[in-house]
Design a protein around this motif. Structure first.
Motif, PDB file in Angstrom:
ATOM      1  N   THR A 377      10.508   9.910   2.599  1.00 41.62           N
ATOM      2  CA  THR A 377      10.162  10.856   1.546  1.00 41.62           C
ATOM      3  C   THR A 377       8.763  11.422   1.710  1.00 41.62           C
ATOM      4  OG1 THR A 377      11.449   9.417   0.102  1.00 41.62           O
ATOM      5  CG2 THR A 377      10.176  11.168  -0.961  1.00 41.62           C
ATOM      6  N   PHE A 378       7.820  10.597   2.162  1.00 41.22           N
ATOM      7  CA  PHE A 378       6.422  11.012   2.204  1.00 41.22           C
ATOM      8  C   PHE A 378       5.855  11.099   3.623  1.00 41.22           C
ATOM      9  CE2 PHE A 378       6.935   8.644  -1.861  1.00 41.22           C
ATOM     10  CZ  PHE A 378       6.752   9.719  -2.726  1.00 41.22           C
ATOM     11  N   SER A 379       6.702  10.908   4.632  1.00 34.85           N
ATOM     12  CA  SER A 379       6.205  10.827   6.014  1.00 34.85           C
ATOM     13  C   SER A 379       5.601  12.137   6.520  1.00 34.85           C
ATOM     14  CB  SER A 379       7.332  10.384   6.951  1.00 34.85           C
ATOM     15  OG  SER A 379       8.410  11.310   6.902  1.00 34.85           O
ATOM     16  N   GLN A 380       6.015  13.249   5.947  1.00 33.51           N
ATOM     17  CA  GLN A 380       5.549  14.548   6.439  1.00 33.51           C
ATOM     18  C   GLN A 380       4.457  15.169   5.569  1.00 33.51           C
ATOM     19  OE1 GLN A 380       6.702  15.590   9.422  1.00 33.51           O
ATOM     20  NE2 GLN A 380       7.854  13.663   9.386  1.00 33.51           N
ATOM     21  N   VAL A 381       3.946  14.412   4.607  1.00 34.36           N
ATOM     22  CA  VAL A 381       2.911  14.963   3.724  1.00 34.36           C
ATOM     23  C   VAL A 381       1.651  14.121   3.814  1.00 34.36           C
ATOM     24  CG1 VAL A 381       4.546  15.967   2.102  1.00 34.36           C
ATOM     25  CG2 VAL A 381       3.761  13.621   1.742  1.00 34.36           C
ATOM     26  N   SER A 382       0.543  14.730   3.463  1.00 32.76           N
ATOM     27  CA  SER A 382      -0.734  14.020   3.452  1.00 32.76           C
ATOM     28  C   SER A 382      -1.022  13.528   2.036  1.00 32.76           C
ATOM     29  CB  SER A 382      -1.853  14.963   3.917  1.00 32.76           C
ATOM     30  OG  SER A 382      -3.106  14.324   3.823  1.00 32.76           O
ATOM     31  N   ILE A 383      -1.201  12.215   1.891  1.00 35.31           N
ATOM     32  CA  ILE A 383      -1.464  11.622   0.580  1.00 35.31           C
ATOM     33  C   ILE A 383      -2.909  11.148   0.541  1.00 35.31           C
ATOM     34  CG2 ILE A 383      -0.783   9.834  -1.070  1.00 35.31           C
ATOM     35  CD1 ILE A 383       1.977   9.836   0.163  1.00 35.31           C
ATOM     36  N   SER A 384      -3.636  11.557  -0.484  1.00 38.51           N
ATOM     37  CA  SER A 384      -5.063  11.246  -0.579  1.00 38.51           C
ATOM     38  C   SER A 384      -5.297   9.767  -0.869  1.00 38.51           C
ATOM     39  CB  SER A 384      -5.709  12.081  -1.685  1.00 38.51           C
ATOM     40  OG  SER A 384      -5.269  11.621  -2.958  1.00 38.51           O
ATOM     41  N   ASP A 385      -6.517   9.300  -0.576  1.00 38.02           N
ATOM     42  CA  ASP A 385      -6.892   7.922  -0.887  1.00 38.02           C
ATOM     43  C   ASP A 385      -6.813   7.660  -2.383  1.00 38.02           C
ATOM     44  OD1 ASP A 385      -7.296   7.522   1.765  1.00 38.02           O
ATOM     45  OD2 ASP A 385      -9.463   7.228   1.654  1.00 38.02           O
ATOM     46  N   ASP A 386      -7.097   8.699  -3.197  1.00 39.90           N
ATOM     47  CA  ASP A 386      -7.018   8.537  -4.654  1.00 39.90           C
ATOM     48  C   ASP A 386      -5.611   8.141  -5.078  1.00 39.90           C
ATOM     49  OD1 ASP A 386      -9.676  10.039  -5.992  1.00 39.90           O
ATOM     50  OD2 ASP A 386      -9.143  10.722  -3.990  1.00 39.90           O
ATOM     51  N   GLU A 387      -4.615   8.834  -4.526  1.00 36.79           N
ATOM     52  CA  GLU A 387      -3.230   8.561  -4.881  1.00 36.79           C
ATOM     53  C   GLU A 387      -2.784   7.203  -4.322  1.00 36.79           C
ATOM     54  OE1 GLU A 387      -1.476  10.091  -6.945  1.00 36.79           O
ATOM     55  OE2 GLU A 387      -1.849  12.259  -6.921  1.00 36.79           O
ATOM     56  N   ILE A 388      -3.231   6.883  -3.117  1.00 37.49           N
ATOM     57  CA  ILE A 388      -2.868   5.597  -2.507  1.00 37.49           C
ATOM     58  C   ILE A 388      -3.415   4.447  -3.349  1.00 37.49           C
ATOM     59  CG2 ILE A 388      -3.224   4.095  -0.494  1.00 37.49           C
ATOM     60  CD1 ILE A 388      -3.283   6.694   1.200  1.00 37.49           C
ATOM     61  N   ALA A 389      -4.656   4.584  -3.824  1.00 34.04           N
ATOM     62  CA  ALA A 389      -5.260   3.538  -4.660  1.00 34.04           C
ATOM     63  C   ALA A 389      -4.477   3.351  -5.950  1.00 34.04           C
ATOM     64  CB  ALA A 389      -6.709   3.891  -4.970  1.00 34.04           C
ATOM     65  N   TYR A 390      -3.977   4.447  -6.491  1.00 35.08           N
ATOM     66  CA  TYR A 390      -3.179   4.399  -7.724  1.00 35.08           C
ATOM     67  C   TYR A 390      -1.906   3.583  -7.484  1.00 35.08           C
ATOM     68  CZ  TYR A 390      -1.649   6.498 -12.221  1.00 35.08           C
ATOM     69  OH  TYR A 390      -1.258   6.711 -13.513  1.00 35.08           O
ATOM     70  N   VAL A 391      -1.201   3.880  -6.374  1.00 31.31           N
ATOM     71  CA  VAL A 391       0.033   3.157  -6.039  1.00 31.31           C
ATOM     72  C   VAL A 391      -0.268   1.688  -5.718  1.00 31.31           C
ATOM     73  CG1 VAL A 391       2.019   3.081  -4.471  1.00 31.31           C
ATOM     74  CG2 VAL A 391       1.095   5.289  -5.177  1.00 31.31           C
ATOM     75  N   SER A 392      -1.448   1.434  -5.144  1.00 29.61           N
ATOM     76  CA  SER A 392      -1.834   0.060  -4.784  1.00 29.61           C
ATOM     77  C   SER A 392      -1.804  -0.879  -5.977  1.00 29.61           C
ATOM     78  CB  SER A 392      -3.247   0.047  -4.183  1.00 29.61           C
ATOM     79  OG  SER A 392      -3.304   0.746  -2.974  1.00 29.61           O
ATOM     80  N   LEU A 393      -2.090  -0.352  -7.169  1.00 32.13           N
ATOM     81  CA  LEU A 393      -2.113  -1.194  -8.368  1.00 32.13           C
ATOM     82  C   LEU A 393      -0.763  -1.867  -8.595  1.00 32.13           C
ATOM     83  CD1 LEU A 393      -4.084   1.111 -10.853  1.00 32.13           C
ATOM     84  CD2 LEU A 393      -4.951  -0.854  -9.573  1.00 32.13           C
ATOM     85  N   HIS A 394       0.323  -1.169  -8.264  1.00 34.87           N
ATOM     86  CA  HIS A 394       1.662  -1.736  -8.445  1.00 34.87           C
ATOM     87  C   HIS A 394       1.871  -2.928  -7.506  1.00 34.87           C
ATOM     88  CE1 HIS A 394       3.322   1.365 -11.129  1.00 34.87           C
ATOM     89  NE2 HIS A 394       2.547   2.198 -10.471  1.00 34.87           N
ATOM     90  N   PHE A 395       1.406  -2.805  -6.257  1.00 37.42           N
ATOM     91  CA  PHE A 395       1.586  -3.903  -5.299  1.00 37.42           C
ATOM     92  C   PHE A 395       0.664  -5.073  -5.625  1.00 37.42           C
ATOM     93  CE2 PHE A 395       3.181  -0.265  -2.802  1.00 37.42           C
ATOM     94  CZ  PHE A 395       4.447  -0.756  -2.519  1.00 37.42           C
ATOM     95  N   LEU A 396      -0.542  -4.777  -6.070  1.00 38.27           N
ATOM     96  CA  LEU A 396      -1.460  -5.836  -6.480  1.00 38.27           C
ATOM     97  C   LEU A 396      -0.846  -6.652  -7.613  1.00 38.27           C
ATOM     98  CD1 LEU A 396      -4.199  -7.239  -6.369  1.00 38.27           C
ATOM     99  CD2 LEU A 396      -5.110  -5.454  -7.865  1.00 38.27           C
TER     100      LEU A 396
END
Length: 658
Positions: A377-396
């Protein structure tokens, strides 16, 4: 009485949890990690300022302290007055929690008939198992003057006052691991202090329920964090862009979004740009099928399938079992659906938490980035560090929740299951509360094979020597004597949790890190051939493994590299198999004195960490990978390690990487 301090609230919560008995000041001091004197002074202050009718704080010489409630109404009033939540979400439920969360979601959020047989089919459990779940749920709800009712054509539903339903939702769903993770791992002064996460949640919940808008707890948690970050973001001067898809002013969701922001503005004295209404509307639409204007390109099921494939491809299920984490999936998919819309609209949300996540949880940030890059779904798009940090909260939150749930599951047995049985439960929880969960207390005649499923051991006040069980049985008195406590504690130290997969708690000391490394698995390398290096490293890791381990390891490493690069920085490579293969965690280290040509893009690799995860659990490996990721940003330490000529010098430096 002002119970705004954490200490006072924790004392009252502990007394409520153990309201059926006296609690000593020593016990409270150990629970709070403070002195006896501090506890006694705080209790004295609580006693002097308590003003709820029908509630007393009783103290007895030699016995301790106990909260006394004249009736259920006084109990409810006390909790509501001092905003004290129940303890179910963090203690009495762990195994099977996903099922309970799923059932409670349907009963309290979806507002549709819940038929018992349909629910059993949907959850793939027997009616007996479901009845057992509802027994727990009834007990939980009864503390809020709520009950489970059943009616023809309506199915089962929660009966009781709306304010008590909201109170339960706040306590159960918003005291979950996601919010606990934010409170525990994010600086206490980070979020706006005039408006807590719980207060934001209360506003969102009330407005949605008043408008009869269906909402799940996963949408709720995402929305609350979004609003909390928005307050910080706006105060920091970040502007939010317009969504390319506009919602109609007549939409119920948009009307509710306006009301939510109006109330939050009033309390926080913070003005919100009109664009924030669109973003909150987007979150509210996430539960229902998104409207035509905001229809995403991928369905929820496709998103879930993409996640599962990625977890398995990266070998993360072997370590964290993400694919079986219901709460992670629901919260994460809800978030990713709205992220997809932002990406389609070419919008990035500035995340004020990004620096803290990258600094303190670099391993989880890196893992999240790799997951998103490998999702179709996301392999062809550039995702910012801001968005990655947001998603990281779920894994943490998921990783912390797994640690919390990693307790022994215990079945307590007495003659009848009543009276003395509760005494045994209380004694077990008082002595071992941080290490075990009493799943159920039953009478001798209720004992059957189904009751033992998922149980690690049995504690019985009845002699069961005439029966055979596949799990250990401890015969004790209902008062649990000191020698019996010692026997159980010694056995727990030797046992593993069900299925032999209990992971050790992460100990972030240097000695804990050191146990994964060995002088025998350390190489000084002068050859510039990558294939030869990996073959030699696989050789040393094969010691004590099956005869074909080396070939399987090298093949797994190749499969993993076909997915994405394992070069973490210009000089560091971290190869590992696509799935766990070894019987224990091992790490081989190679210091390449001459830069190594790793692939077409990387020709200067000089530090190689070959990870071999264990098929039996790898939580302790997280600290090693965190140190390696941290090392990628410390060029001076990298050069010091490369200059090392022996294992001892290498470990002295690596142990101090933070």
């Amino acid at each position: 009485m002002n119970v705004s301090s954490t200490k006072e609230k924790n004392i009252l919560q502990f007394l409520i949890k153990h309201k059926e008995r006296f609690v000593t000041s020593k016990e409270l001091a150990e629970h709070l990690s403070c002195s006896d004197r501090t506890v006694r002074n705080t209790l004295k202050l609580i006693d002097q300022t308590m003003n709820v009718q029908g509630v007393k704080l009783i103290s007895k010489q030699g016995q301790g302290y106990q909260l006394f409630f004249e009736n259920q109404e006084a109990y409810q009033e006390f909790r509501l007055t001092y905003e004290l939540g129940e303890v179910y979400s963090t203690t009495s439920i762990s195994k099977g929690d996903d099922r309970l969360a799923f059932i409670l979601n349907k009963l309290l959020f979806e507002q549709v008939p819940v038929l018992f047989d349909d629910l059993a089919d949907e959850l793939y459990v027997s009616r007996s198992t479901l009845s057992h779940d509802f027994k727990k749920i009834r007990r939980m709800l009864s503390e809020y003057d709520l009950s489970i009712e059943s009616r023809a054509n309506k199915g089962v539903y929660v009966s009781g006052e709306e304010r008590y339903k909201r109170c339960f939702i706040m306590d159960y769903f918003l005291s979950n691991q996601f919010f606990k993770t934010l409170h525990c791992h994010v600086q206490s002064n980070f979020f706006d202090q005039t408006l807590s996460l719980e207060e934001i949640a209360r506003i969102v919940l009330e407005e949605c329920q008043d408008a009869k808008l269906k909402l799940s707890d996963f949408v709720l948690q995402n929305l609350v964090v979004h609003i909390a970050l928005a307050i910080v973001r706006i105060k920091s001067g970040f502007e939010i862009k317009n969504l390319s898809c506009q919602m109609s002013n007549n939409d119920t969701e948009r009307k509710v979004a306006k009301k939510i922001l109006a109330r939050i503005s009033e309390v926080s004295n913070q003005e919100f740009p009109v664009q924030e209404i669109d973003y909150i509307t987007l979150h509210l639409l996430a539960k229902s099928q998104l409207s035509q204007e905001t229809q995403t390109k991928i369905s929820k099921e496709e998103m879930k399938r993409s996640l599962v494939q990625t977890f398995q491809a990266l070998g993360l299920d072997d370590i964290y079992h993400f694919s079986s984490d219901f709460q992670l999936f629901e919260g994460l998919i809800t978030h990713l659906m709205t992220l997809q819309i932002r990406l389609d609209s070419r919008i990035t949300l500035n995340n004020p938490l990004v620096d803290e996540v990258k600094k303190n949880y670099s391993d989880i940030f890196f893992m999240t980035k790799e997951i998103l890059e490998n999702m179709e779904t996301f392999s062809q798009v550039s995702i910012s560090d801001d968005e990655i940090a947001y998603v990281s909260l779920h894994f943490l939150a998921a990783i912390e929740r797994r640690k919390e749930n990693d307790k022994f599951s215990v079945l307590a047995i007495c003659a009848s299951g009543f009276g003395a049985a509760q005494m045994l439960r209380n004694r077990l929880e008082a002595e071992f509360g941080n290490r075990l969960e009493v799943v159920d207390v039953i009478g001798y005649y209720e004992l059957n094979q189904e009751k033992i499923q998922g149980i690690d051991f049995i504690v019985s006040a009845v002699d069961l020597s005439n029966l055979y069980f596949q799990v250990p049985v401890f015969t004790v008195s209902v008062f649990l004597k000191n020698d019996e406590i010692a026997q159980i504690r010694e056995a727990m130290d030797q046992m593993q949790v069900s299925n032999h997969t209990k992971s050790s708690q992460i100990n972030r000391s240097a000695s804990d890190v050191k146990r994964y490394f060995s002088k025998d698995n350390f190489l000084i390398w002068f050859n510039q051939d990558k294939k030869s290096l990996l073959s030699n490293m696989a050789d040393v890791l094969s010691e004590g493994e099956s005869y074909n381990f080396k070939d399987s390891l090298l093949h797994g490493i190749q499969q993993r590299e076909e997915l994405s690069s394992v070069v973490f920085s210009e000089k560091i490579a971290v190869p590992h198999p696509i799935q766990a293969l070894g019987t224990e965690v091992k790490i081989a280290v190679a210091i390449c004195k001459d830069p190594l040509l790793w692939d077409d893009q990387n020709s200067n690799v000089q530090l190689v960490f070959l990870l071999s995860p264990s098929i039996y659990g790898n939580e302790g490996l997280t600290d090693v990978t965190k140190r390696i990721v941290s090392l990628t940003e410390k060029e001076d330490l990298q050069n010091q390690l490369i200059a090392c000529n022996n294992f001892e010098d290498f470990m002295k430096i690596f142990e101090n990487v933070t």
